[in-house]
Design a protein around this motif. Structure first.
Motif, mmCIF file in Angstrom:
data_model
loop_
_atom_site.group_PDB
_atom_site.id
_atom_site.type_symbol
_atom_site.label_atom_id
_atom_site.label_comp_id
_atom_site.label_asym_id
_atom_site.label_seq_id
_atom_site.Cartn_x
_atom_site.Cartn_y
_atom_site.Cartn_z
ATOM 1 N N PRO A 85 0.738 -1.156 0.157
ATOM 2 C CA PRO A 85 -0.298 0.098 0.036
ATOM 3 C C PRO A 85 1.073 1.131 0.168
ATOM 4 O O PRO A 85 2.225 1.363 0.030
ATOM 5 N N GLN A 86 0.302 2.336 0.357
ATOM 6 C CA GLN A 86 0.812 3.642 0.149
ATOM 7 C C GLN A 86 1.933 3.712 1.662
ATOM 8 O O GLN A 86 2.831 4.462 1.153
ATOM 9 N N SER A 87 2.155 2.953 2.239
ATOM 10 C CA SER A 87 2.813 2.946 3.563
ATOM 11 C C SER A 87 4.063 2.238 3.196
ATOM 12 O O SER A 87 5.082 2.267 3.878
ATOM 13 N N LYS A 88 3.880 1.310 1.074
ATOM 14 C CA LYS A 88 5.279 1.066 0.942
ATOM 15 C C LYS A 88 5.764 -0.003 2.306
ATOM 16 O O LYS A 88 7.001 -0.882 2.223
ATOM 17 N N LYS A 89 4.798 -0.465 2.870
ATOM 18 C CA LYS A 89 5.139 -1.715 3.650
ATOM 19 C C LYS A 89 4.190 -2.800 3.086
ATOM 20 O O LYS A 89 3.488 -3.236 2.498
ATOM 21 N N VAL A 90 5.215 -4.137 2.892
ATOM 22 C CA VAL A 90 4.713 -5.119 2.219
ATOM 23 C C VAL A 90 3.571 -5.730 3.281
ATOM 24 O O VAL A 90 3.736 -6.486 4.440
ATOM 25 N N LYS A 91 2.734 -6.052 2.806
ATOM 26 C CA LYS A 91 1.578 -7.014 3.749
ATOM 27 C C LYS A 91 1.406 -8.176 3.469
ATOM 28 O O LYS A 91 1.095 -8.207 2.164
ATOM 29 N N LYS A 92 0.811 -9.088 3.901
ATOM 30 C CA LYS A 92 0.542 -10.906 3.478
ATOM 31 C C LYS A 92 -1.428 -10.542 3.812
ATOM 32 O O LYS A 92 -2.198 -9.689 4.168
ATOM 33 N N VAL A 93 -2.000 -11.241 2.098
ATOM 34 C CA VAL A 93 -3.244 -10.432 1.814
ATOM 35 C C VAL A 93 -4.029 -11.389 1.620
ATOM 36 O O VAL A 93 -3.234 -12.125 0.202
ATOM 37 N N GLN A 94 -5.044 -12.435 2.344
ATOM 38 C CA GLN A 94 -5.819 -13.849 1.246
ATOM 39 C C GLN A 94 -6.698 -13.316 1.007
ATOM 40 O O GLN A 94 -7.492 -12.117 1.024
ATOM 41 N N LYS A 95 -6.638 -13.720 -0.533
ATOM 42 C CA LYS A 95 -7.819 -13.678 -1.588
ATOM 43 C C LYS A 95 -8.302 -14.644 -1.647
ATOM 44 O O LYS A 95 -7.310 -15.842 -2.461
ATOM 45 N N LEU A 96 -9.428 -15.189 -2.423
ATOM 46 C CA LEU A 96 -10.295 -16.606 -2.685
ATOM 47 C C LEU A 96 -10.729 -16.167 -4.372
ATOM 48 O O LEU A 96 -10.638 -15.269 -5.307
ATOM 49 N N VAL A 97 -9.803 -17.244 -4.977
ATOM 50 C CA VAL A 97 -9.032 -17.267 -6.563
ATOM 51 C C VAL A 97 -10.224 -18.180 -6.664
ATOM 52 O O VAL A 97 -10.580 -19.603 -6.824
ATOM 53 N N TYR A 98 -11.138 -17.863 -8.111
ATOM 54 C CA TYR A 98 -11.960 -19.044 -9.134
ATOM 55 C C TYR A 98 -11.337 -19.307 -9.805
ATOM 56 O O TYR A 98 -10.234 -19.858 -10.899
ATOM 57 N N MET A 99 -11.719 -21.081 -9.275
ATOM 58 C CA MET A 99 -10.657 -22.498 -10.341
ATOM 59 C C MET A 99 -11.698 -22.952 -11.613
ATOM 60 O O MET A 99 -11.143 -23.798 -11.547
ATOM 61 N N GLY A 100 -12.746 -22.753 -11.051
ATOM 62 C CA GLY A 100 -13.987 -23.824 -11.953
ATOM 63 C C GLY A 100 -15.053 -23.769 -10.722
ATOM 64 O O GLY A 100 -15.565 -23.506 -9.954
ATOM 65 N N THR A 101 -15.903 -25.111 -11.842
ATOM 66 C CA THR A 101 -17.137 -24.988 -10.881
ATOM 67 C C THR A 101 -17.565 -26.607 -11.169
ATOM 68 O O THR A 101 -16.892 -27.455 -11.879
ATOM 69 N N LEU A 102 -18.510 -27.379 -10.151
ATOM 70 C CA LEU A 102 -19.113 -28.277 -10.418
ATOM 71 C C LEU A 102 -20.596 -28.023 -11.287
ATOM 72 O O LEU A 102 -21.266 -27.785 -10.116
ATOM 73 N N GLN A 103 -20.731 -29.150 -11.903
ATOM 74 C CA GLN A 103 -21.680 -28.758 -12.700
ATOM 75 C C GLN A 103 -22.939 -30.316 -12.113
ATOM 76 O O GLN A 103 -22.158 -30.717 -11.212
ATOM 77 N N GLU A 104 -24.004 -30.062 -13.045
ATOM 78 C CA GLU A 104 -24.708 -31.019 -12.539
ATOM 79 C C GLU A 104 -24.181 -32.858 -12.952
ATOM 80 O O GLU A 104 -23.404 -32.836 -13.521
#
Length: 442
Positions: free
Chosen positions: A379-398
């Motif tokens: 961010p703007q404070s120039k300090k690196v931070k760890k962030v968790q994000k949900l990444v879309y991988m696919g779908t489970l169909q019928e």
């Protein structure tokens, strides 16, 4: 050469005709004036200037004007609206006289009537229309089910929906199917009706529940207890009275009577045990008309529904990729444990790092799969931070399944599963699966 007689015959015929007088003149038949043509407008249209000129331009303009004005010679029928009949005003009663109205009993403090009204039942003091409906209903029930028309089957179904004791046990679809096989039985006064083979509704007449009075061996003159059955099918004896040695059938006069629309019997197929037979029986106090729904029909309906449900479950499991090679017996082991469940859109089925509590087979809809990824942000404070994000991988169909490994091996899920839309699943809960495994291993 001889002369032919034909020319002479023709000549003589012509002479004879010429001597005949001419036919009398005939008058031209009179033409009837049509009521649909305005002859004044037609006459003015035919004498319009320009129709009889030789100039081509004038003739064309006059012709166009004629075609435009031609529809006006036809008269249009006037549409007549129906007459409105004025309602006669109600006659006012003469002074000093009062209109006689049928007085009905005051039921404002009768709790039974209010309960029946809340449950959609018939009122005690119903109008004459209800009596007429009951008469028609009895006439329909007297026919064999195969001889009834579709409208008569529909009338029976509507009447059965007004009985709370039936609607509380059967869904509307099953009640409609059973209504096509119900019959009416006539019982004379003093008959004993055993209701362990079906569900009974008294349509006409009065009956009294049959009870059993138990006596003690030591005090034979004093009865220890008596059982009074309820107004519904769940007639049962007390466990304390079951062990008595001497018993005698008794119809006490203080028992509540079963009147019109009262019910007794059962929709479950029961074994013909003597105690159960006595528990479900009533004695008619007068000639009665009683509707009967055989318990066998209800049991057959439930078994057919179970077969259809099992076929649906087997078809779903066999279409899942990992179960195509499974033997049929193993599939039926799973079918016995399956339950249907629906989830709304956006519902989190399982989060990453948790153990799922059931195995799921998607019947309709789809689910989205997300992976929890740890990233770095500056961010703007120039300090690196760890962030968790949900990444879309696919779908489970019928016709796909998930959760088998997590349930059987108790391994946490590595992904988060979220419903994409309304999803219907067949699920097997982990506790049911483990109980079945323990039974097979024992």
């Amino acid at each position: 050469m001889p002369k032919s007689p034909l020319p002479e015959a023709i000549l003589s015929r012509m002479v004879a005709i010429s001597n005949l007088p001419p036919p009398p003149p005939r008058s031209i038949p009179s033409l009837k004036m049509s009521k649909l043509i305005d002859y004044g407008q037609l006459n003015a249209l035919c004498h319009r200037r320009g129709l009889h000129q030789r100039n081509l331009r004038n003739i064309l303009s006059a012709h166009n004007m004629f075609i435009k004005e031609y529809p006006k010679i036809f008269l249009k029928k006037k549409t007549k609206l129906p007459k409105l009949f004025e309602e006669e005003g109600k006659r006012k009663p003469a002074e000093g006289t009062e209109e006689s109205q049928p007085q009905q009993p005051d039921d404002s403090h009768n709790v039974a009537i209010h309960v029946k009204k809340e449950h959609g039942g018939l009122t005690l003091y119903g109008p004459k229309k209800s009596e007429e409906q009951l008469t028609e209903f009895l006439a329909i029930l007297k026919k064999l089910p195969i001889h009834r028309t579709p409208s008569e089957h529909n009338a029976v179904w509507k009447m059965l929906k007004k009985i709370p004791d039936l609607t509380s046990q059967l869904i509307d679809e099953h009640l409609k199917i059973l209504s096509k096989s119900v019959i009416s039985e006539t019982w004379i006064k003093g008959s004993t009706v055993v209701g362990n083979d079906g569900f009974y509704v008294i349509l006409k007449g009065v009956a009294r529940p049959r009870t059993q009075m138990y006596k003690n061996l030591i005090e034979e003159n004093e009865p220890t207890a008596s059982f009074i059955p309820q107004n519904f099918h769940s007639f049962a004896f007390s466990e304390e009275l079951r062990d008595s040695v001497v018993s005698a059938m008794h119809i006490p006069s203080c028992d509540p009577v079963l009147g019109q629309w009262s019910t007794f019997g059962t929709l479950e197929v029961t074994a013909k045990i003597e105690s159960e037979t006595k528990a479900y029986s009533v004695v008619t106090e007068e000639d009665c008309e009683i509707l009967k729904i055989p318990a066998k029909n209800c049991a057959k309906l439930k078994s057919e529904k179970t077969k259809l449900e099992n076929k649906r479950k087997v078809k779903l499991i066999l279409k899942c990729p990992y179960y195509k090679e499974w033997p049929t017996l193993s599939i039926y082991e799973l079918v016995a444990l399956i339950k249907w469940k629906t989830f709304p859109p956006g519902h989190v089925i399982v989060e990453s790092g948790n153990i799922i509590s059931f195995v799921a087979y998607i019947n309709s809809g789809y689910c989205k799969i997300y992976r929890n990824i740890v990233g770095l942000s500056k961010p703007q404070s120039k300090k690196v931070k760890k962030v968790q994000k949900l990444v879309y991988m696919g779908t489970l169909q019928e016709k796909e399944s998930f959760g088998e490994i997590s349930v059987l091996l108790q391994v946490p899920f590595t992904c988060t599963v979220v419903t994409g839309n309304g999803v219907e699943m067949a699920i097997i809960e982990d506790k049911d699966l483990f109980d079945r495994v323990e039974c097979l291993t024992c």
